[in-house]
Design a protein around this motif. Structure first.
Motif, PDB file in Angstrom:
ATOM      1  N   ASN A  30     -11.924  15.348   9.571  1.00  0.00           N
ATOM      2  CA  ASN A  30     -12.574  16.567   9.682  1.00  0.00           C
ATOM      3  C   ASN A  30     -11.595  17.746   9.360  1.00  0.00           C
ATOM      4  OD1 ASN A  30     -15.007  16.835  11.143  1.00  0.00           O
ATOM      5  ND2 ASN A  30     -13.813  15.248  13.141  1.00  0.00           N
ATOM      6  N   GLU A  31     -10.404  17.504   9.040  1.00  0.00           N
ATOM      7  CA  GLU A  31      -9.801  18.081   8.139  1.00  0.00           C
ATOM      8  C   GLU A  31      -9.605  17.972   6.671  1.00  0.00           C
ATOM      9  OE1 GLU A  31      -5.660  18.413   9.672  1.00  0.00           O
ATOM     10  OE2 GLU A  31      -6.031  18.826  11.888  1.00  0.00           O
ATOM     11  N   PHE A  32      -9.749  16.758   6.549  1.00  0.00           N
ATOM     12  CA  PHE A  32     -10.596  16.716   5.318  1.00  0.00           C
ATOM     13  C   PHE A  32     -10.820  17.216   5.197  1.00  0.00           C
ATOM     14  CE2 PHE A  32     -11.881  13.415   1.858  1.00  0.00           C
ATOM     15  CZ  PHE A  32     -10.889  13.664   1.132  1.00  0.00           C
ATOM     16  N   ILE A  33     -12.658  17.113   5.788  1.00  0.00           N
ATOM     17  CA  ILE A  33     -13.790  17.583   4.966  1.00  0.00           C
ATOM     18  C   ILE A  33     -13.652  18.988   4.960  1.00  0.00           C
ATOM     19  CG2 ILE A  33     -15.582  18.454   6.228  1.00  0.00           C
ATOM     20  CD1 ILE A  33     -16.752  15.749   5.573  1.00  0.00           C
ATOM     21  N   ASP A  34     -13.003  20.002   5.804  1.00  0.00           N
ATOM     22  CA  ASP A  34     -12.728  21.429   5.681  1.00  0.00           C
ATOM     23  C   ASP A  34     -11.838  21.997   4.861  1.00  0.00           C
ATOM     24  OD1 ASP A  34     -14.076  21.215   8.274  1.00  0.00           O
ATOM     25  OD2 ASP A  34     -12.204  21.755   9.357  1.00  0.00           O
ATOM     26  N   LYS A  35     -10.509  21.125   4.856  1.00  0.00           N
ATOM     27  CA  LYS A  35      -9.837  21.757   3.469  1.00  0.00           C
ATOM     28  C   LYS A  35     -10.024  21.182   2.077  1.00  0.00           C
ATOM     29  CE  LYS A  35      -5.969  21.257   6.671  1.00  0.00           C
ATOM     30  NZ  LYS A  35      -4.655  21.019   7.602  1.00  0.00           N
ATOM     31  N   LYS A  36     -10.001  19.599   1.911  1.00  0.00           N
ATOM     32  CA  LYS A  36      -9.994  18.710   0.367  1.00  0.00           C
ATOM     33  C   LYS A  36     -11.933  18.444  -0.265  1.00  0.00           C
ATOM     34  CE  LYS A  36      -5.281  18.619   0.043  1.00  0.00           C
ATOM     35  NZ  LYS A  36      -4.964  17.586   0.294  1.00  0.00           N
ATOM     36  N   TYR A  37     -12.460  17.981   0.930  1.00  0.00           N
ATOM     37  CA  TYR A  37     -13.842  17.233   0.690  1.00  0.00           C
ATOM     38  C   TYR A  37     -14.219  17.811  -0.758  1.00  0.00           C
ATOM     39  CZ  TYR A  37     -18.126  14.939   0.096  1.00  0.00           C
ATOM     40  OH  TYR A  37     -19.190  14.112  -0.392  1.00  0.00           O
ATOM     41  N   THR A  38     -14.058  19.440  -0.528  1.00  0.00           N
ATOM     42  CA  THR A  38     -14.943  19.991  -2.182  1.00  0.00           C
ATOM     43  C   THR A  38     -14.242  19.912  -3.161  1.00  0.00           C
ATOM     44  OG1 THR A  38     -14.208  21.876  -0.980  1.00  0.00           O
ATOM     45  CG2 THR A  38     -16.314  21.350  -0.192  1.00  0.00           C
ATOM     46  N   LEU A  39     -13.327  19.248  -2.892  1.00  0.00           N
ATOM     47  CA  LEU A  39     -12.287  19.737  -4.551  1.00  0.00           C
ATOM     48  C   LEU A  39     -12.727  18.160  -4.957  1.00  0.00           C
ATOM     49  CD1 LEU A  39      -9.226  20.818  -2.867  1.00  0.00           C
ATOM     50  CD2 LEU A  39     -10.362  22.445  -4.256  1.00  0.00           C
ATOM     51  N   LEU A  40     -13.169  17.492  -4.165  1.00  0.00           N
ATOM     52  CA  LEU A  40     -13.356  15.655  -4.782  1.00  0.00           C
ATOM     53  C   LEU A  40     -14.665  15.837  -6.091  1.00  0.00           C
ATOM     54  CD1 LEU A  40     -14.084  13.944  -1.562  1.00  0.00           C
ATOM     55  CD2 LEU A  40     -11.637  14.031  -3.417  1.00  0.00           C
ATOM     56  N   ASP A  41     -14.265  14.538  -7.556  1.00  0.00           N
ATOM     57  CA  ASP A  41     -14.808  15.022  -8.184  1.00  0.00           C
ATOM     58  C   ASP A  41     -15.898  13.744  -7.508  1.00  0.00           C
ATOM     59  OD1 ASP A  41     -14.598  12.138  -8.664  1.00  0.00           O
ATOM     60  OD2 ASP A  41     -13.023  13.291 -10.506  1.00  0.00           O
ATOM     61  N   ASN A  42     -17.145  13.532  -8.596  1.00  0.00           N
ATOM     62  CA  ASN A  42     -18.338  13.178  -7.509  1.00  0.00           C
ATOM     63  C   ASN A  42     -18.210  10.895  -7.078  1.00  0.00           C
ATOM     64  OD1 ASN A  42     -20.040  15.172  -7.679  1.00  0.00           O
ATOM     65  ND2 ASN A  42     -21.159  14.496  -9.699  1.00  0.00           N
ATOM     66  N   SER A  43     -17.040  10.602  -8.445  1.00  0.00           N
ATOM     67  CA  SER A  43     -16.554   9.501  -8.272  1.00  0.00           C
ATOM     68  C   SER A  43     -15.693   9.645  -7.389  1.00  0.00           C
ATOM     69  CB  SER A  43     -16.124   8.902  -9.434  1.00  0.00           C
ATOM     70  OG  SER A  43     -15.180   9.072  -9.388  1.00  0.00           O
ATOM     71  N   GLN A  44     -14.862  10.389  -6.879  1.00  0.00           N
ATOM     72  CA  GLN A  44     -13.915  10.497  -5.408  1.00  0.00           C
ATOM     73  C   GLN A  44     -15.168  10.717  -4.202  1.00  0.00           C
ATOM     74  OE1 GLN A  44     -12.228  13.532  -7.134  1.00  0.00           O
ATOM     75  NE2 GLN A  44      -9.854  12.441  -7.016  1.00  0.00           N
ATOM     76  N   LYS A  45     -15.867  11.152  -4.008  1.00  0.00           N
ATOM     77  CA  LYS A  45     -17.231  11.621  -3.475  1.00  0.00           C
ATOM     78  C   LYS A  45     -17.532  10.396  -2.680  1.00  0.00           C
ATOM     79  CE  LYS A  45     -18.120  16.382  -3.598  1.00  0.00           C
ATOM     80  NZ  LYS A  45     -19.005  17.078  -3.697  1.00  0.00           N
ATOM     81  N   GLU A  46     -18.049   9.264  -4.043  1.00  0.00           N
ATOM     82  CA  GLU A  46     -18.999   8.360  -3.748  1.00  0.00           C
ATOM     83  C   GLU A  46     -17.700   6.937  -2.906  1.00  0.00           C
ATOM     84  OE1 GLU A  46     -20.219   6.554  -7.800  1.00  0.00           O
ATOM     85  OE2 GLU A  46     -21.604   7.843  -7.706  1.00  0.00           O
ATOM     86  N   VAL A  47     -16.965   7.449  -3.435  1.00  0.00           N
ATOM     87  CA  VAL A  47     -15.691   6.474  -2.695  1.00  0.00           C
ATOM     88  C   VAL A  47     -14.965   6.724  -1.449  1.00  0.00           C
ATOM     89  CG1 VAL A  47     -12.737   5.416  -2.791  1.00  0.00           C
ATOM     90  CG2 VAL A  47     -14.043   6.501  -4.917  1.00  0.00           C
TER      91      VAL A  47
END
Lengths: 87, 590
Positions: A30-47
């Motif tokens: 949850n803290e990752f989603i709040d702080k960092k998720y939106t900074l990921l590129d599409n391939s990282q989001k897939e990972v």
């Protein structure tokens, strides 16, 4: 991710997949989603999507450093998730 | 969707909750050719059973001499004589079979060199009724809960159990006679509602650790089954008994094992004082859990807490040699680095008591049937309703649960409830007619969140509730503190009626799910704080500063709280076992 295709639903659907059986995972994800998720590129989001399908015990072992993934994309993401949790 | 258009599905048995208790019951039923539905708000293998690392107790005598009767004695004593001795005998006798069943289902228990299942010693285990340490806990390394949950899930898939994954159960449904006939649920993904008509319903929704700000429990542990039972008119039993662990990571909740203090770690306050020397001059930091927990609370309450908010104390390990930390406490080191960004080899760990296990719950007998007082009968079964595991109170843990008995509880009583359901289904082949008024009530409760325009926030109320419960119904309990808790929780319950959510969508509306979870938590909080304020003694986990002794004459009885008029009632402890002599109450000394 395709089943959660509507953009406005992504956050809720993803957040619900971050509800796990262990408190440690709840906090990390949850803290990752709040702080960092939106900074990921599409391939990282897939990972990230792929990592959310892992069993809780495996996630716990990866996040708590008891185990390391041989896939560098996964291990890089795990490091990012760990960093977002420490206060 | 209009209420008359809501689809209906029919099953022999509905199980709400897919942890170990629910899945064990589902498997037993599916193998008996019953049609079984399992409703779970998260994917089943993400249930909280996965977090149980320790193991399950059974008197297999593989490492040291043992028998079920010694296990029974330890459990009765551990319960501080509030456990029902018939249920405890049943569980301890059934334990070896439960282990072998799990082994056959695929759980890879750790082994001895001779091939037998390895058993480790845990606190509270003895040989020969209080003698030498016993070794009774069977484990699959440090991942027993994970192994049990995954094995049971796979077995259920094989047995064709029907899973409703990521469905939320709103309320139980019943007929005009009060028979329980299923539940009103909805799909979290689509928002689509569903009426599940079932001849029998088993609640297996786990505990309610989210009542407290600092807890070891996952976010999903919101007491949903307990809330549903209360709204259906059932009582909750012994809710004042909540197990706390003295050293959770402050503000986070996860456990720092007692082993840290066992290896030479000690607690200090903001002045750097080893305050446990004042509270427990001989045992100091190794005093019992409740003493250490209360001491930490007192230091914080009296202004000697650490940190900018003065809201915790420090556990010092930095004086220990690095090789001791690395070799004996590696898990703690990783946990601190991950969640606090500190290495305990260099800096002390901020700690505070953390809520761990709900001993109370929906009252049942040893067959898993929910039992309620009716006129002069204290335990009349409710037709069609069962409960098992942490959401139930059977009661095998009484006032305090022993380590290794919770996994055993869910497996033994999940199976036992299923066996009773199988017999019930033989005699009750047809579905009864649900009272439409009850469906309407559930519909209205769900849809009130679509239209409510109040100005209170669900998040704010949840945070305040967790804080109020921690401060007023945690480890430091006096009449004034608990009365204040009753008052504050009651105010929050009133405020919740004026809460609203901004997300009004049907698809994946998790704000609505969290609002419904908070309603469950609020009902369970009221049960907990009312029950605790009334019990004027110290027993097990309910430890009162103003009533320090156990009072067997006045209080060796179970509390029953019902939501209607927030009423308390009591019933006797079942002190007569099934086949052996009772264990009469004695001082609980270890």
């Amino acid at each position: 991710m395709s089943e959660y295709a509507m953009p406005e639903q992504v956050n809720s659907a993803l957040r619900w997949r971050c509800r796990r059986g262990m408190l440690e995972l709840d906090i990390l994800l949850n803290e990752f989603i709040d702080k960092k998720y939106t900074l990921l590129d599409n391939s990282q989001k897939e990972v990230f999507d792929q990592v959310l399908d892992y069993p809780d015990q495996l996630l716990f072992d990866l996040f708590l450093g008891h185990m390391e993934s041989s896939d560098t994309k996964v291990s890089d993401l795990v490091q990012t998730i760990r960093q977002s949790a420490s206060v | 969707m209009n209420i008359e258009d809501i689809p209906r599905r029919r099953f022999d048995a509905l199980i709400i909750g897919a942890g170990g208790g629910g899945l064990r019951a589902a498997l037993q039923l599916a193998e008996a050719d019953a049609s079984v539905a399992v409703v779970s708000k998260v994917f089943p293998t993400r249930s909280h059973t996965v977090a149980a690392q320790g193991g399950m107790n059974a008197a297999l005598a593989n490492v040291l001499p043992d028998n079920w009767h010694w296990h029974m004695f330890d459990t009765v004593k551990g319960s501080d004589y509030l456990g029902d001795q018939d249920a405890i005998e049943y569980m301890c006798r059934a334990a070896p079979k439960a282990v072998y069943e799990m082994e056959h289902f695929g759980v890879p228990f750790s082994r001895l060199d001779n091939g037998k299942i390895y058993q480790r010693p845990f606190g509270g285990q003895s040989q020969n009724f209080g003698g030498e340490q016993a070794a009774r806990t069977c484990a699959a390394a440090d991942r027993t809960g994970h192994a049990i949950l995954h094995s049971l899930y796979q077995q259920n898939i094989r047995a064709k159990t029907h899973f409703f994954d990521e469905y939320f159960a709103v309320d139980l449904l019943k007929d005009e006679q009060g028979n329980i006939l299923g539940a009103y649920v909805f799909d979290i993904h689509s928002g689509e509602e569903l009426i599940i008509e079932a001849k029998t319903t088993l609640l297996a929704t786990g505990g309610a650790g989210q009542l407290f700000r600092t807890t070891t429990n996952a976010l999903i542990n919101t007491g949903d089954g307990m809330g549903m039972a209360l709204r259906a008119g059932m009582p909750l039993q012994d809710m004042e008994f909540f197990q706390f662990h003295p050293t959770g990571i402050a503000g986070r909740g996860m456990l720092i094992t007692e082993g840290a203090r066992g290896e030479g770690g000690y607690l200090v306050n903001a002045k750097g004082e080893r305050f446990m020397e004042r509270y427990a001059p001989s045992a100091k930091d190794l005093a019992s859990r409740d003493v250490v927990s209360r001491s930490i609370y007192t230091e914080v309450k009296e202004g000697r807490g650490c940190g900018p908010e003065k809201d915790h104390v420090l556990l010092k390990l930095d004086h220990l040699p690095e090789d001791v930390l690395q070799s004996r406490l590696p898990g703690i080191r990783q946990t601190c680095i991950t969640f606090l960004g500190i290495d305990p080899a260099d800096q002390p760990i901020p700690v505070y008591p953390t809520a761990h296990y709900t001993m109370g719950g929906v009252p049942t007998n040893r067959h898993g049937q929910v039992v309620i007082p009716v006129k002069d009968t204290p335990e009349e079964p409710v037709t069609g309703l069962y409960a098992a595991g942490e959401c139930a109170c059977v009661s095998v843990h009484g006032a305090n649960r022993l380590g290794g008995n919770s996994l055993l509880d869910i497996l033994v009583f999940g199976r036992s409830a299923a066996n009773h359901i199988i017999e019930y289904l033989k005699e009750n082949r047809f579905h009864k007619v649900i009272d439409e008024k009850v469906i309407k009530q559930a519909y209205n409760r769900l849809h009130r969140w679509d239209t409510n325009s109040g100005d209170e926030s669900v998040d704010d109320i949840r945070h305040e509730l967790q804080k109020v419960m921690e401060e007023n119904c945690g480890v430091f309990r006096t009449q004034d503190v608990l009365n204040n808790g009753v008052e504050e929780v009651s105010k929050l319950a009133e405020r919740l009626k004026n809460a609203s959510i901004t997300d009004q969508s049907e698809l994946f509306n998790t704000a609505r799910v969290e609002a419904l979870e908070l309603e469950n938590l609020m009902d369970v909080a009221l049960a907990t704080v009312y029950s605790a304020a009334a019990r004027t003694e110290s027993r097990g986990a309910h430890s009162r500063v103003d009533f320090t002794e156990r009072d067997d004459k006045g209080w060796m009885r179970h509390t029953l709280y019902t939501s209607e008029e927030r009423k308390l009632d009591y019933k006797p402890v079942r002190t007569k076992p099934m086949s052996v002599d009772s264990f009469p109450p004695k001082p609980r000394v270890y």
